[in-house]
Design a protein around this motif. Structure first.
Motif, PDB file in Angstrom:
ATOM      1  N   THR A 142       1.466   3.760  -6.260  1.00 54.83           N
ATOM      2  CA  THR A 142       0.833   3.782  -5.169  1.00 54.83           C
ATOM      3  C   THR A 142      -0.076   2.569  -4.601  1.00 54.83           C
ATOM      4  O   THR A 142      -0.702   1.684  -5.410  1.00 54.83           O
ATOM      5  N   LYS A 143       0.325   2.175  -3.434  1.00 59.10           N
ATOM      6  CA  LYS A 143      -0.571   0.728  -3.027  1.00 59.10           C
ATOM      7  C   LYS A 143      -1.535   1.202  -1.875  1.00 59.10           C
ATOM      8  O   LYS A 143      -1.362   2.037  -1.571  1.00 59.10           O
ATOM      9  N   THR A 144      -2.375   0.210  -1.541  1.00 62.82           N
ATOM     10  CA  THR A 144      -3.251   0.261  -0.321  1.00 62.82           C
ATOM     11  C   THR A 144      -2.507   0.832   0.868  1.00 62.82           C
ATOM     12  O   THR A 144      -3.141   1.523   1.395  1.00 62.82           O
ATOM     13  N   TRP A 147      -2.368   4.598   1.195  1.00 64.45           N
ATOM     14  CA  TRP A 147      -3.581   5.167   1.300  1.00 64.45           C
ATOM     15  C   TRP A 147      -3.778   5.265   2.889  1.00 64.45           C
ATOM     16  O   TRP A 147      -4.397   5.939   3.497  1.00 64.45           O
ATOM     17  N   VAL A 148      -3.494   3.933   3.381  1.00 61.18           N
ATOM     18  CA  VAL A 148      -3.921   3.674   4.829  1.00 61.18           C
ATOM     19  C   VAL A 148      -3.042   4.478   5.555  1.00 61.18           C
ATOM     20  O   VAL A 148      -3.489   5.114   6.764  1.00 61.18           O
ATOM     21  N   THR A 191       3.652   0.422   9.498  1.00 59.29           N
ATOM     22  CA  THR A 191       3.225   0.918   8.318  1.00 59.29           C
ATOM     23  C   THR A 191       4.158   1.788   7.794  1.00 59.29           C
ATOM     24  O   THR A 191       5.268   1.808   8.107  1.00 59.29           O
TER      25      THR A 191
END
Length: 219
Positions: A142-144, A147-148, A191
C-alpha cells in the motif's frame, strides 16, 4: 451560497467533465504510443477472441482462481464496483441532473434504497481501509496513492449521505458533495482510479498474451 451552488453545478461541472474526457483520451493515446514504441509486438498479437474470453472470466464472480481463493473479498469487490457506478448514475437526484444537462432520462433508484446502497458503499470503503491496515501483504504494497484514491471515492458518498439525511448544514454538504464528485471525475485519468479506463485494455493484453502466445489461461 446560491452563487457558489450555481458555479459548482454549472461551469465547474462542465470543466470537470471536460478534464475527465480529455484526460482519459490523453492517457489512452499515451498508453498506445508507449506500447507501440516499447513493445510493438504486444499490439500485433492483440486478439478479440482471447481478449473477450479473459474479460468475461474476470468480470464473472468466482470464475477465476483468484476470485475463488477469498470469497468474502470477492463479494465485497464486486459489490463495491457495481454500486460505485450504479448509485451515482441511478439516484433520483442524479437522474434529474442527467436530464437537465444532457437530455438523458431513465428510471431511478428510489431514494430510500439509494440511501441504503450509499451506506453499503461507505461501509465497503471502511472495509478496504481496514484491510489495508490489518493484512500484512496488502499493507506492504500500500502506497500513499492507494489511500488518496480510496479517499476520493469515499468523499462523494459520505457527503451525499450527510446531505440527504440533512446532517450538518445542508447547503454546505451538498456543495461539498458536488465538489467531491467533480474531484473524482478529474482524478480518474491521473490516479489509481484510472483502472476504470484502462482495465479493459490491460485485461485484453493479458488475455491475448496468455491465449495467443502462451496458449494458457490467464484466470
Amino acid at each position: 451560497m446560491n452563487t457558489i451552488y450555481e458555479f459548482v453545478t454549472g461551469p465547474l461541472a462542465w470543466l470537470a467533465w471536460a478534464a475527465f474526457i480529455v484526460g482519459s483520451a490523453w492517457r489512452l493515446v499515451g498508453m498506445y504510443r508507449l506500447a507501440k514504441t516499447k513493445d510493438a509486438s504486444s499490439i500485433a498479437f492483440m486478439s478479440w477472441k482471447y481478449s473477450l474470453r479473459s474479460i468475461a472470466h474476470w468480470i464473472t464472480p468466482f470464475a477465476t482462481l483468484g476470485w475463488r481463493r477469498n470469497p468474502a473479498l470477492t463479494v465485497a469487490t464486486f459489490l463495491f464496483h457495481l454500486l460505485l457506478f450504479a448509485v451515482p448514475i441511478f439516484l433520483t437526484a442524479h437522474v434529474m441532473l442527467w436530464d437537465q444537462f444532457f437530455g438523458i432520462s431513465f428510471p431511478a433508484i428510489p431514494d430510500p434504497i439509494g440511501d441504503y446502497l450509499t451506506i453499503v458503499v461507505i461501509a465497503l470503503c471502511v472495509f478496504f481501509a481496514v484491510r489495508r491496515l490489518q493484512d500484512p501483504n496488502v499493507r506492504y504494497i500500500t502506497k500513499t496513492a492507494d489511500w488518496v484514491a480510496l479517499a476520493i471515492v469515499f468523499a462523494p458518498f459520505v457527503t451525499g449521505f450527510l446531505a440527504f439525511r440533512q446532517i450538518l448544514d445542508y447547503d454546505t454538504m451538498i456543495i461539498l458533495h458536488i465538489l467531491a464528485g467533480e474531484l473524482m471525475l478529474v482524478a480518474i485519468p491521473w490516479t489509481r482510479l484510472s483502472h476504470m479506463v484502462f482495465a479493459v485494455f490491460t485485461r485484453s493484453y493479458m488475455g491475448s498474451e496468455f491465449g495467443g502466445v502462451r496458449h494458457a489461461r490467464d484466470w
